[in-house]
Design an enzyme around this catalytic site. Structure first.
Site, PDB file in Angstrom:
ATOM      1  N   SER A 287      35.838  35.592  31.621  1.00 11.55           N
ATOM      2  CA  SER A 287      36.063  35.053  32.954  1.00 11.55           C
ATOM      3  C   SER A 287      36.245  36.177  33.966  1.00 11.55           C
ATOM      4  O   SER A 287      36.483  37.324  33.601  1.00 11.55           O
ATOM      5  CB  SER A 287      37.318  34.175  32.940  1.00 11.55           C
ATOM      6  OG  SER A 287      37.274  33.243  31.882  1.00 11.55           O
TER       7      SER A 287
ATOM      8  N   GLU B 226      40.316  33.338  25.915  1.00 12.67           N
ATOM      9  CA  GLU B 226      39.789  34.705  25.854  1.00 12.67           C
ATOM     10  C   GLU B 226      40.180  35.371  24.541  1.00 12.67           C
ATOM     11  O   GLU B 226      39.368  36.077  23.927  1.00 12.67           O
ATOM     12  CB  GLU B 226      40.306  35.516  27.045  1.00 12.67           C
ATOM     13  CG  GLU B 226      39.675  35.111  28.363  1.00 12.67           C
ATOM     14  CD  GLU B 226      40.306  35.784  29.571  1.00 12.67           C
ATOM     15  OE1 GLU B 226      39.678  35.774  30.635  1.00 12.67           O
ATOM     16  OE2 GLU B 226      41.437  36.309  29.447  1.00 12.67           O
TER      17      GLU B 226
ATOM     18  N   ASP C  16      42.797  42.771  33.400  1.00  7.21           N
ATOM     19  CA  ASP C  16      43.615  43.018  34.584  1.00  7.21           C
ATOM     20  C   ASP C  16      44.131  44.453  34.611  1.00  7.21           C
ATOM     21  O   ASP C  16      44.363  45.016  35.675  1.00  7.21           O
ATOM     22  CB  ASP C  16      44.790  42.034  34.621  1.00  7.21           C
ATOM     23  CG  ASP C  16      44.319  40.589  34.631  1.00  7.21           C
ATOM     24  OD1 ASP C  16      43.430  40.268  35.442  1.00  7.21           O
ATOM     25  OD2 ASP C  16      44.827  39.790  33.834  1.00  7.21           O
TER      26      ASP C  16
ATOM     27  N   THR D  63      33.907  40.301  37.477  1.00  2.90           N
ATOM     28  CA  THR D  63      33.099  41.345  36.848  1.00  2.90           C
ATOM     29  C   THR D  63      32.090  40.752  35.877  1.00  2.90           C
ATOM     30  O   THR D  63      30.962  41.253  35.753  1.00  2.90           O
ATOM     31  CB  THR D  63      34.006  42.342  36.110  1.00  2.90           C
ATOM     32  OG1 THR D  63      35.008  42.807  37.007  1.00  2.90           O
ATOM     33  CG2 THR D  63      33.214  43.522  35.595  1.00  2.90           C
TER      34      THR D  63
END
Length: 287
Positions: free
Chosen positions: A35, A120, A101, A38
């Site tokens: 997700s 994820e 992040d 990028t």
């Protein structure tokens, strides 16, 4: 397209294209797609690759999203999505591409800023390798340097007790993540769970432990693995947004499908270049 992008976005796109060039093949059957902004460039790069290098006859590429948004990105590119729970039981993804992040110098990651951390982690741990694509702002020596908190996915009924327990182990002002419009209530994940964002001091690494630093939580100082395991023990916690431990290569050597840590991270740099850091850099660092 790249001429219309900001320097940061252009660098992210360049990093995505290099990551795909080095880790994607047209004959792969299952590929994980994470997700975030990028990964849009990662999907673009995969689509371009397949147009220039068509898959073998009668071969189908399937792309496993980590959430609703990534599924829409896959569909918009004309690629074939398949839900994680629709994968054949004995199948493993050849690779998954995802963002982060924040990434430390040992390639541990904080993920979950987009509220998809559980799925994820599911995808990463069922992939032969997790390849991370990010920009230079995410590249830090220690986690919680610039990114302020650890995302934690919790059952709604348990959020108050988890907040209390996080404070007890040293989190400074953990908060339930709210919608941008306050009256809309807490953000909910694809599992209909809540997200707590828990600030802690910078997290210690394997290298710090080798150098004798105490990451047991004493005086509020934690190492990544100890803290992740401690939070995961809290009743009501589904998953913790710390991706640590084994990478895919190490996991397969141990007889497991995949690992949480990336085998390589591609950072789009401010000057438009791409910085690649991989498992060899980590091995050199901690030897």
């Amino acid at each position: 397209m790249s001429a219309e992008l900001s320097p940061v976005e252009s660098a992210k796109r360049k990093a995505a294209y290099r990551a795909v060039a080095e880790h994607f093949r047209s004959d792969m059957r299952f590929v994980g797609i994470g997700s975030g902004s990028t990964i849009v460039y990662g999907v673009e790069a995969i689509k371009d690759h397949l147009q220039k290098n068509p898959p073998p006859a009668n071969h189908m590429n399937w792309f496993v999203p980590t959430g609703w948004n990534s599924r829409k990105v896959i569909e918009s590119a004309g690629l074939n999505p398949i839900a994680f729970d629709s994968l054949p039981g004995d199948s493993v993804m050849d690779v998954c591409f995802d963002g982060a992040d924040e990434v430390d110098e040992e390639l541990n990651c904080i993920k979950g800023g987009g509220a998809c951390l559980f799925q994820e982690k599911l995808v990463a741990c069922r992939s032969k390798k997790f390849v991370c694509i990010a920009d230079y702002r995410k590249n830090q020596k220690r986690l919680l340097t610039q990114w302020p908190s650890i995302p934690i996915e919790v059952a709604p009924i348990a959020h108050a007790s988890v907040l209390k327990e996080l404070k007890a182990i040293g989190s400074t002002d953990p908060k339930l993540r709210e919608q941008t419009v306050a009256k809309a209530g807490p953000i909910q994940t694809d599992q209909s769970f809540y997200i707590i964002d828990a600030p802690f001091p910078k997290l210690l690494t394997t290298l710090d432990a080798k150098n004798g630093m105490d990451g047991s939580g004493k005086n509020g100082q934690w190492d990544i693995t100890t803290l992740a395991e401690r939070i995961k023990q809290m009743s009501g916690v589904l998953e913790v947004g710390l991706f640590h431990g084994m990478n895919g290569y190490e996991a397969q050597a141990a007889g497991l499908p995949g690992g949480q840590k990336p085998v390589a991270v591609y950072f789009g740099m401010e000057d438009g270049e791409v910085l690649k850091r991989d498992v060899r850099d980590v091995a050199e660092l901690i030897k």
